[in-house]
Design a protein around this motif. Structure first.
Motif, PDB file in Angstrom:
ATOM      1  N   ASN A 145     -38.041   3.759 -17.790  1.00  0.00           N
ATOM      2  CA  ASN A 145     -38.726   3.483 -18.626  1.00  0.00           C
ATOM      3  C   ASN A 145     -39.550   4.562 -19.282  1.00  0.00           C
ATOM      4  O   ASN A 145     -40.312   5.496 -18.381  1.00  0.00           O
ATOM      5  CB  ASN A 145     -39.729   2.493 -18.048  1.00  0.00           C
ATOM      6  N   LYS A 146     -39.692   4.869 -20.505  1.00  0.00           N
ATOM      7  CA  LYS A 146     -40.457   5.935 -21.117  1.00  0.00           C
ATOM      8  C   LYS A 146     -41.938   5.768 -21.097  1.00  0.00           C
ATOM      9  O   LYS A 146     -42.872   6.552 -20.874  1.00  0.00           O
ATOM     10  CB  LYS A 146     -39.933   6.321 -22.563  1.00  0.00           C
ATOM     11  N   GLU A 147     -42.199   4.361 -21.550  1.00  0.00           N
ATOM     12  CA  GLU A 147     -43.857   4.220 -21.421  1.00  0.00           C
ATOM     13  C   GLU A 147     -44.240   3.235 -19.969  1.00  0.00           C
ATOM     14  O   GLU A 147     -43.684   2.097 -20.006  1.00  0.00           O
ATOM     15  CB  GLU A 147     -44.115   3.407 -22.596  1.00  0.00           C
ATOM     16  N   LYS A 148     -44.860   4.166 -19.207  1.00  0.00           N
ATOM     17  CA  LYS A 148     -44.862   3.523 -17.823  1.00  0.00           C
ATOM     18  C   LYS A 148     -45.797   2.244 -17.899  1.00  0.00           C
ATOM     19  O   LYS A 148     -45.929   1.504 -16.931  1.00  0.00           O
ATOM     20  CB  LYS A 148     -45.336   4.384 -17.119  1.00  0.00           C
ATOM     21  N   ASP A 149     -46.571   2.065 -18.833  1.00  0.00           N
ATOM     22  CA  ASP A 149     -47.516   0.864 -18.943  1.00  0.00           C
ATOM     23  C   ASP A 149     -47.014  -0.325 -19.625  1.00  0.00           C
ATOM     24  O   ASP A 149     -47.757  -1.300 -19.739  1.00  0.00           O
ATOM     25  CB  ASP A 149     -49.008   1.235 -19.293  1.00  0.00           C
ATOM     26  N   THR A 150     -45.698  -0.365 -20.138  1.00  0.00           N
ATOM     27  CA  THR A 150     -45.387  -1.200 -21.080  1.00  0.00           C
ATOM     28  C   THR A 150     -43.783  -1.654 -20.623  1.00  0.00           C
ATOM     29  O   THR A 150     -43.360  -0.761 -20.119  1.00  0.00           O
ATOM     30  CB  THR A 150     -45.120  -0.673 -22.594  1.00  0.00           C
ATOM     31  N   LEU A 151     -43.521  -2.900 -20.809  1.00  0.00           N
ATOM     32  CA  LEU A 151     -42.255  -3.373 -20.321  1.00  0.00           C
ATOM     33  C   LEU A 151     -41.055  -2.788 -21.386  1.00  0.00           C
ATOM     34  O   LEU A 151     -41.383  -2.963 -22.672  1.00  0.00           O
ATOM     35  CB  LEU A 151     -42.215  -4.829 -20.358  1.00  0.00           C
ATOM     36  N   SER A 152     -40.243  -2.353 -20.823  1.00  0.00           N
ATOM     37  CA  SER A 152     -39.081  -1.883 -21.507  1.00  0.00           C
ATOM     38  C   SER A 152     -38.115  -3.139 -22.039  1.00  0.00           C
ATOM     39  O   SER A 152     -38.210  -4.185 -21.635  1.00  0.00           O
ATOM     40  CB  SER A 152     -38.026  -1.078 -20.739  1.00  0.00           C
ATOM     41  N   ASP A 153     -37.363  -3.005 -23.074  1.00  0.00           N
ATOM     42  CA  ASP A 153     -36.388  -4.020 -23.368  1.00  0.00           C
ATOM     43  C   ASP A 153     -35.517  -4.529 -22.308  1.00  0.00           C
ATOM     44  O   ASP A 153     -35.424  -5.724 -22.305  1.00  0.00           O
ATOM     45  CB  ASP A 153     -35.240  -3.332 -24.522  1.00  0.00           C
ATOM     46  N   ASN A 154     -35.117  -3.502 -21.544  1.00  0.00           N
ATOM     47  CA  ASN A 154     -34.151  -4.271 -20.305  1.00  0.00           C
ATOM     48  C   ASN A 154     -35.071  -5.125 -19.341  1.00  0.00           C
ATOM     49  O   ASN A 154     -34.655  -6.205 -18.983  1.00  0.00           O
ATOM     50  CB  ASN A 154     -33.726  -3.190 -19.529  1.00  0.00           C
ATOM     51  N   MET A 155     -36.556  -4.578 -19.191  1.00  0.00           N
ATOM     52  CA  MET A 155     -37.377  -5.347 -18.335  1.00  0.00           C
ATOM     53  C   MET A 155     -37.568  -6.871 -18.662  1.00  0.00           C
ATOM     54  O   MET A 155     -37.491  -7.941 -18.201  1.00  0.00           O
ATOM     55  CB  MET A 155     -38.536  -4.759 -18.156  1.00  0.00           C
ATOM     56  N   ILE A 156     -37.748  -6.931 -20.160  1.00  0.00           N
ATOM     57  CA  ILE A 156     -38.150  -8.084 -20.871  1.00  0.00           C
ATOM     58  C   ILE A 156     -36.730  -9.038 -20.582  1.00  0.00           C
ATOM     59  O   ILE A 156     -36.986 -10.270 -20.271  1.00  0.00           O
ATOM     60  CB  ILE A 156     -38.280  -7.868 -22.409  1.00  0.00           C
ATOM     61  N   MET A 157     -35.841  -8.496 -20.980  1.00  0.00           N
ATOM     62  CA  MET A 157     -34.667  -9.520 -20.725  1.00  0.00           C
ATOM     63  C   MET A 157     -34.396 -10.012 -19.319  1.00  0.00           C
ATOM     64  O   MET A 157     -34.141 -11.156 -19.069  1.00  0.00           O
ATOM     65  CB  MET A 157     -33.070  -8.532 -21.081  1.00  0.00           C
ATOM     66  N   LEU A 158     -34.656  -9.053 -18.305  1.00  0.00           N
ATOM     67  CA  LEU A 158     -34.653  -9.514 -16.797  1.00  0.00           C
ATOM     68  C   LEU A 158     -35.612 -10.660 -16.773  1.00  0.00           C
ATOM     69  O   LEU A 158     -35.282 -11.783 -15.945  1.00  0.00           O
ATOM     70  CB  LEU A 158     -35.066  -8.414 -15.974  1.00  0.00           C
ATOM     71  N   ILE A 159     -36.794 -10.613 -16.925  1.00  0.00           N
ATOM     72  CA  ILE A 159     -37.740 -11.590 -16.850  1.00  0.00           C
ATOM     73  C   ILE A 159     -37.590 -12.989 -17.465  1.00  0.00           C
ATOM     74  O   ILE A 159     -37.569 -13.905 -17.000  1.00  0.00           O
ATOM     75  CB  ILE A 159     -39.359 -11.242 -17.284  1.00  0.00           C
ATOM     76  N   VAL A 160     -36.929 -12.734 -18.893  1.00  0.00           N
ATOM     77  CA  VAL A 160     -36.539 -13.988 -19.432  1.00  0.00           C
ATOM     78  C   VAL A 160     -35.539 -14.568 -18.838  1.00  0.00           C
ATOM     79  O   VAL A 160     -35.485 -15.847 -18.702  1.00  0.00           O
ATOM     80  CB  VAL A 160     -36.075 -13.575 -20.935  1.00  0.00           C
ATOM     81  N   LEU A 161     -34.635 -13.958 -18.318  1.00  0.00           N
ATOM     82  CA  LEU A 161     -33.275 -14.626 -17.457  1.00  0.00           C
ATOM     83  C   LEU A 161     -33.778 -15.085 -16.365  1.00  0.00           C
ATOM     84  O   LEU A 161     -33.498 -16.335 -15.885  1.00  0.00           O
ATOM     85  CB  LEU A 161     -32.282 -13.719 -17.053  1.00  0.00           C
ATOM     86  N   ASN A 162     -34.815 -14.479 -15.729  1.00  0.00           N
ATOM     87  CA  ASN A 162     -35.502 -15.216 -14.423  1.00  0.00           C
ATOM     88  C   ASN A 162     -36.499 -16.571 -14.725  1.00  0.00           C
ATOM     89  O   ASN A 162     -36.797 -17.324 -13.832  1.00  0.00           O
ATOM     90  CB  ASN A 162     -36.282 -14.268 -13.739  1.00  0.00           C
ATOM     91  N   THR A 163     -37.085 -16.427 -15.963  1.00  0.00           N
ATOM     92  CA  THR A 163     -37.820 -17.684 -16.258  1.00  0.00           C
ATOM     93  C   THR A 163     -36.975 -18.741 -16.736  1.00  0.00           C
ATOM     94  O   THR A 163     -37.398 -19.969 -16.779  1.00  0.00           O
ATOM     95  CB  THR A 163     -38.895 -17.263 -17.293  1.00  0.00           C
ATOM     96  N   ALA A 164     -35.659 -18.700 -16.957  1.00  0.00           N
ATOM     97  CA  ALA A 164     -34.740 -19.636 -17.431  1.00  0.00           C
ATOM     98  C   ALA A 164     -33.947 -20.508 -16.273  1.00  0.00           C
ATOM     99  O   ALA A 164     -33.682 -21.400 -16.660  1.00  0.00           O
ATOM    100  CB  ALA A 164     -33.619 -19.288 -18.477  1.00  0.00           C
ATOM    101  N   SER A 165     -34.064 -19.606 -15.281  1.00  0.00           N
ATOM    102  CA  SER A 165     -33.609 -20.666 -14.067  1.00  0.00           C
ATOM    103  C   SER A 165     -32.461 -21.204 -13.903  1.00  0.00           C
ATOM    104  O   SER A 165     -32.553 -22.341 -13.711  1.00  0.00           O
ATOM    105  CB  SER A 165     -34.683 -21.206 -13.547  1.00  0.00           C
TER     106      SER A 165
END
Lengths: 175, 195
Positions: free
Chosen positions: B122-142
């Motif tokens: 991640n380039k900006e350490k205090d902000t979610l990267s694109d990949n992180m957002i995708m991972l979280i969305v996948l996990n919230t869809a269960s």
């Protein structure tokens, strides 16, 4: 609709068959592994038991005091369009807390009948959505991130679609 | 979260019950609910132990490898620039598999590990990267192949056909998942244009 029922009925036996059959083919100690996993299951339930006691009692109090009826009557003019009133408490709590929404779902299912329209709908919504806010919080804070951009928006849209599709499918099942 | 919600639930209930004259109902519900939890937990116990056992068997066979292979094209579509990082790839794959098999307890630690690796890229350490957002969305869809908790609830309340809900849950989850992924992909593109 009988196809939907059929797939639902065979899903569990087939998954068990594939997993156990494959384990047999690979000659692993299948029963020993099963026992180890089942023991973990025991721990999971023991661990959540105190949480459940606290939440079931709290949710039961909310319902018996009439608070849930009151909130439902306030919000229902807006949400009436895409979901039945009885589901509302579940839809509100689902993204916030897994164990609280489990208590609410159980409560709704019990009150309306487990095989009734509302009972089945509550179960389907419960199974097809996640504790969104909690997941976002845990994942973001684990790497000390503060700016979450649009992740909440995207996940909540997915949850709303999950609820709407649940309503449509369960309505079809009961037609 | 529950440190705030739980007391609010109880205090509001008691105050409202006194005002609306439902205090007797509320008093009874305390006894009824504690008994209910015991009954409910016993049913939950059976189902959870059975599936934890069966999934433990699955975890120790090559089924995991087959699933990883099947998921590879999907993961390459969802996540950008992680093909070179095999550790990251493996953690994400295992996180998704654990979710599908309904191993919530295994899924979260794996997901957090993947977040850690993604943070390194991640380039900006205090902000979610694109990949992180995708991972979280996948996990919230269960997406879960056997929704064991809901099955246990239905079973404990005496359903004639506890499994009737499996296919409807699949349909609803898959729709939610597809929409979640699409929205994320679109927003990632829009976000880039702004920058």
């Amino acid at each position: 609709m009988s196809l939907i029922n059929y797939i639902s009925v065979v899903a569990m036996p087939i998954v068990i068959f594939i997993i156990i059959g494959n384990a047999l083919r690979e000659k692993v100690a299948v029963f020993d592994l099963f026992l180890k996993g089942a023991k973990d299951g025991l721990e999971i339930v023991l661990k959540i038991f105190p949480t459940l006691i606290g939440l079931f009692v709290a949710i039961g109090m909310l319902r018996s005091s009439g608070v849930i009826d009151f909130i439902t009557s306030v919000v229902s003019p807006i949400t009436n369009f895409f979901m039945p009133n009885e589901i509302l408490p579940l839809a509100i709590l689902r993204p916030i807390s897994g164990s609280a929404s489990m208590a609410v779902a159980t409560d709704i299912i019990k009150m309306n009948g487990v095989d009734s329209f509302i009972g089945v709908l509550a179960a389907v919504i419960m199974g097809s959505t996640e504790t969104t806010l909690y997941t976002i919080a845990v994942y973001s804070s684990s790497v000390k991130i503060k700016k979450t951009r649009f992740v909440l928006f995207a996940s909540l849209i997915a949850d709303i679609i999950g609820v709407i599709v649940s309503v449509i499918i369960v309505s079809k099942m009961f037609n | 979260m529950l440190n705030i919600l739980w007391p609010i639930f109880i205090i509001i209930s008691i105050i409202y019950a006194v005002i609306s004259g439902n205090i007797e109902n509320l008093n009874n519900s305390i006894f009824v609910e504690t008994e209910n939890v015991v009954k409910f937990s016993l049913t939950l116990l059976g189902m959870t132990c059975l599936w934890s056992g069966i999934m433990e068997v699955a975890l120790n066979t090559k089924i995991i490898d087959y699933l990883s292979k099947m998921l590879k094209p999907i993961i390459n579509f969802l996540f950008k620039d992680i093909e070179t990082d095999s550790e990251c790839n493996k953690n994400i794959t295992m996180n998704i598999i654990a979710n599908i098999l309904g191993l919530g307890n295994a899924a979260t630690p794996l997901g957090l590990k993947a977040m850690n690796v993604l943070q390194k890229h991640n380039k900006e350490k205090d902000t979610l990267s694109d990949n992180m957002i995708m991972l979280i969305v996948l996990n919230t869809a269960s997406l879960q192949i056997i929704p064991t908790t809901v099955l246990a609830i239905r079973n404990s309340l005496g359903s004639n056909e506890p499994t009737k809900i499996i296919f409807p849950i699949w349909l609803a989850t898959i729709c939610a998942l597809i929409v979640g992924i699409l929205v994320t992909k679109i927003l990632i593109k829009c976000d880039r244009r702004k920058l």
